[in-house]
Design a protein around this motif. Structure first.
Motif, mmCIF file in Angstrom:
data_model
loop_
_atom_site.group_PDB
_atom_site.id
_atom_site.type_symbol
_atom_site.label_atom_id
_atom_site.label_comp_id
_atom_site.label_asym_id
_atom_site.label_seq_id
_atom_site.Cartn_x
_atom_site.Cartn_y
_atom_site.Cartn_z
ATOM 1 N N GLY A 179 -76.213 3.699 -54.896
ATOM 2 C CA GLY A 179 -74.902 3.182 -54.525
ATOM 3 C C GLY A 179 -74.809 2.781 -53.071
ATOM 4 N N ARG A 180 -75.939 2.830 -52.351
ATOM 5 C CA ARG A 180 -75.933 2.321 -50.989
ATOM 6 C C ARG A 180 -76.683 0.989 -50.962
ATOM 7 N N SER A 181 -76.678 0.328 -49.805
ATOM 8 C CA SER A 181 -77.146 -1.065 -49.784
ATOM 9 C C SER A 181 -78.592 -1.226 -50.267
ATOM 10 N N GLU A 182 -79.461 -0.251 -49.961
ATOM 11 C CA GLU A 182 -80.867 -0.357 -50.388
ATOM 12 C C GLU A 182 -81.041 -0.208 -51.896
ATOM 13 N N LEU A 183 -80.054 0.398 -52.555
ATOM 14 C CA LEU A 183 -80.132 0.620 -54.009
ATOM 15 C C LEU A 183 -78.704 0.612 -54.552
ATOM 16 N N LYS A 184 -78.178 -0.600 -54.749
ATOM 17 C CA LYS A 184 -76.771 -0.772 -55.150
ATOM 18 C C LYS A 184 -76.506 -0.160 -56.514
ATOM 19 N N TYR A 185 -77.484 -0.289 -57.422
ATOM 20 C CA TYR A 185 -77.259 0.097 -58.812
ATOM 21 C C TYR A 185 -78.603 0.396 -59.441
ATOM 22 N N PHE A 186 -78.666 1.484 -60.188
ATOM 23 C CA PHE A 186 -79.861 1.783 -60.974
ATOM 24 C C PHE A 186 -79.346 1.980 -62.393
ATOM 25 N N ASP A 187 -79.201 0.893 -63.089
ATOM 26 C CA ASP A 187 -78.580 0.787 -64.410
ATOM 27 C C ASP A 187 -78.942 1.972 -65.319
ATOM 28 N N PRO A 188 -77.974 2.762 -65.826
ATOM 29 C CA PRO A 188 -76.522 2.652 -65.742
ATOM 30 C C PRO A 188 -75.885 3.470 -64.607
ATOM 31 N N PHE A 189 -76.650 3.860 -63.590
ATOM 32 C CA PHE A 189 -76.124 4.763 -62.561
ATOM 33 C C PHE A 189 -75.611 3.994 -61.348
ATOM 34 N N LEU A 190 -74.365 4.305 -60.977
ATOM 35 C CA LEU A 190 -73.678 3.580 -59.903
ATOM 36 C C LEU A 190 -73.759 4.303 -58.571
ATOM 37 N N VAL A 191 -73.630 5.611 -58.615
ATOM 38 C CA VAL A 191 -73.605 6.417 -57.392
ATOM 39 C C VAL A 191 -74.265 7.758 -57.688
ATOM 40 N N LEU A 192 -75.079 8.234 -56.742
ATOM 41 C CA LEU A 192 -75.477 9.642 -56.735
ATOM 42 C C LEU A 192 -75.212 10.169 -55.334
ATOM 43 N N ASP A 193 -74.273 11.112 -55.236
ATOM 44 C CA ASP A 193 -73.929 11.736 -53.961
ATOM 45 C C ASP A 193 -74.239 13.220 -54.014
ATOM 46 N N GLU A 194 -74.965 13.709 -53.021
ATOM 47 C CA GLU A 194 -75.083 15.149 -52.790
ATOM 48 C C GLU A 194 -74.046 15.423 -51.718
ATOM 49 N N PHE A 195 -72.945 16.097 -52.081
ATOM 50 C CA PHE A 195 -71.839 16.219 -51.132
ATOM 51 C C PHE A 195 -71.746 17.608 -50.518
ATOM 52 N N SER A 196 -71.143 17.616 -49.321
ATOM 53 C CA SER A 196 -70.906 18.852 -48.601
ATOM 54 C C SER A 196 -69.534 18.709 -47.957
ATOM 55 N N VAL A 197 -68.609 19.581 -48.313
ATOM 56 C CA VAL A 197 -67.236 19.415 -47.843
ATOM 57 C C VAL A 197 -66.637 20.762 -47.448
ATOM 58 N N THR A 198 -66.043 20.775 -46.261
ATOM 59 C CA THR A 198 -65.426 21.976 -45.706
ATOM 60 C C THR A 198 -63.975 21.637 -45.377
ATOM 61 N N ALA A 199 -63.035 22.483 -45.835
ATOM 62 C CA ALA A 199 -61.619 22.233 -45.563
ATOM 63 C C ALA A 199 -61.417 22.044 -44.056
ATOM 64 N N PRO A 200 -60.505 21.173 -43.605
ATOM 65 C CA PRO A 200 -59.527 20.417 -44.393
ATOM 66 C C PRO A 200 -60.035 19.076 -44.919
ATOM 67 N N ALA A 201 -61.324 18.822 -44.905
ATOM 68 C CA ALA A 201 -61.837 17.551 -45.440
ATOM 69 C C ALA A 201 -61.700 17.537 -46.961
ATOM 70 N N GLY A 202 -61.955 16.388 -47.557
ATOM 71 C CA GLY A 202 -61.939 16.319 -49.010
ATOM 72 C C GLY A 202 -61.807 14.906 -49.530
ATOM 73 N N PHE A 203 -61.492 14.836 -50.816
ATOM 74 C CA PHE A 203 -61.338 13.537 -51.476
ATOM 75 C C PHE A 203 -59.924 13.501 -52.058
ATOM 76 N N PRO A 204 -58.918 13.209 -51.196
ATOM 77 C CA PRO A 204 -57.526 13.197 -51.668
ATOM 78 C C PRO A 204 -57.265 12.062 -52.666
ATOM 79 N N ASP A 205 -56.046 12.038 -53.206
ATOM 80 C CA ASP A 205 -55.650 11.174 -54.329
ATOM 81 C C ASP A 205 -56.274 9.774 -54.311
ATOM 82 N N HIS A 206 -57.016 9.482 -55.359
ATOM 83 C CA HIS A 206 -57.658 8.170 -55.500
ATOM 84 C C HIS A 206 -57.875 7.863 -56.979
ATOM 85 N N PRO A 207 -57.970 6.587 -57.329
ATOM 86 C CA PRO A 207 -58.133 6.197 -58.736
ATOM 87 C C PRO A 207 -59.590 5.978 -59.134
ATOM 88 N N HIS A 208 -59.835 5.906 -60.439
ATOM 89 C CA HIS A 208 -61.110 5.457 -60.983
ATOM 90 C C HIS A 208 -60.815 4.632 -62.235
#
Ligand code: FJE
Ligand code: FE
Length: 317
Positions: free
Chosen positions: A54-83
């Motif tokens: 899902g980054r510029s070097e590998l936009k898509y690996f059919d059928p996979f759009l994104v692979l994120d290994e995430f690390s999040v510590t409050a107050p950070a996060g992924f607030p209200d968003h659509p899919h």
């Protein structure tokens, strides 16, 4: 009456995948095609992700759009968003994330737990860390076939204890989707997908069948692994390995530490992909419709009109 979102079925014809014809022998191990190191980058609000697909070097690996290994510590996060138009698969490695959506579906995803969310025509949600510590996990975005992009949203959730495990000869596998070492996952995947979490003791080796037609990759979480040919050099944590064609994976832990990696494979859709952030469709017209539907609270986004999550209230939403 509106049924609870959890009980809605995607489509009556969907069956559990049948891996029974797959031989347990790997005759043609898939070679290592390409290796990509995932560096930390900022996403969401103050969150860090190592994005490999899902980054510029590998936009898509059919059928996979994104692979994120995430690390999040409050107050950070992924607030209200659509899919719209794909599935998100959240697999926690450490700590916990609070999930809330606009249908009132909510819960805590803890280490070892799995949330398989088919966004289909539309989900608006927040994914926020619990207050204490650093929360880590993997989020995979799997594209939906054109005929399922506007399907009813659906969740499949497995708690740590419900994720099937198998152990053999120094190899432990947690079966998120598909089958391994004779153990099968109860998860239904719209796009045929396998998702296995392997831990190999020092010296252990595994040959895992993969359907020939699948695109498949490995992502290393801990330790160093030898993939493809036994002569190839070891791959360390935070690296993605794209596998070439063959009938399975040959993975070997030649090191003195434990090796942990995920093996993911999926049937390529071979359909056009037009993406605008969290909307993934087949044409620009469908993307324009998605944006309009989200702005106008129509065609699946009705409940977004009067909703905002409790956990992101500090973010001014
Ligand atoms: C998103 C930016 C985002 N990776 N890993 C834009 F960060 C997100 C998003 C996530 C996400 C959430 C979790 Cl819990 C873990 C993630 C991206 O929410 F959806 C868009 N559109
Ligand atoms: Fe999301």
């Amino acid at each position: 009456m509106q049924e609870s979102i959890k009980s809605q079925k995607i489509h009556s014809v969907i069956q559990t995948q049948d891996f029974s014809e797959m031989s347990n022998v790997v005759r043609q191990p898939r070679p290592l095609l390409r290796k990509l190191h995932a560096r930390p980058q900022q996403e969401g609000v103050g969150a860090t992700v190592r994005r490999s697909i899902g980054r510029s070097e590998l936009k898509y690996f059919d059928p996979f759009l994104v692979l994120d290994e995430f690390s999040v510590t409050a107050p950070a996060g992924f607030p209200d968003h659509p899919h719209r138009g794909f599935e998100t698969v959240t697999y926690m490695l450490q700590g916990a994330v609070i999930h809330e959506d606009f249908e009132g579906h909510e819960g805590i995803i803890e280490a070892g737990d799995l949330q398989w969310m088919t966004a289909g025509r539309g989900i608006v949600h927040s994914e926020m860390p619990v207050p204490e510590g650093t929360q880590k996990g993997l989020q995979l975005w799997i594209n939906l076939p054109s005929t399922y992009k506007m399907t009813e949203p659906r969740y499949q959730e497995l708690s740590k204890e419900d994720v099937s495990e198998a152990t053999k000869d120094g190899v432990m596998v947690r079966v998120i989707a598909g089958e391994a070492l004779g153990v099968q996952s109860p998860i239904y995947t719209v796009t045929p997908t396998m998702y296995l979490d392997f831990t190999l003791n020092p010296g252990a080796r595994i040959r895992q069948p993969i359907p020939y037609s699948f695109n498949a990759f490995v992502y290393v979480l801990e330790g160093d692994g030898v993939f493809g040919s036994s002569r190839s050099s070891p791959v360390s944590a935070h690296n993605l390995v794209l596998l070439g064609s063959g009938d399975g994976l040959d993975a070997w832990n030649k090191s003195t530490r434990s090796l942990r990696f995920i093996l993911v494979g999926g049937e390529p859709l071979e359909e056009p992909v037009v993406q605008y952030g969290p909307f993934v469709m087949n044409t620009q017209e469908q993307i324009d419709e998605a944006i309009e539907d989200f702005e106008n609270y129509t065609n699946g986004f009705e409940k977004a009109r009067y909703w905002s999550s409790k956990s992101s209230s500090g973010f001014g939403h």
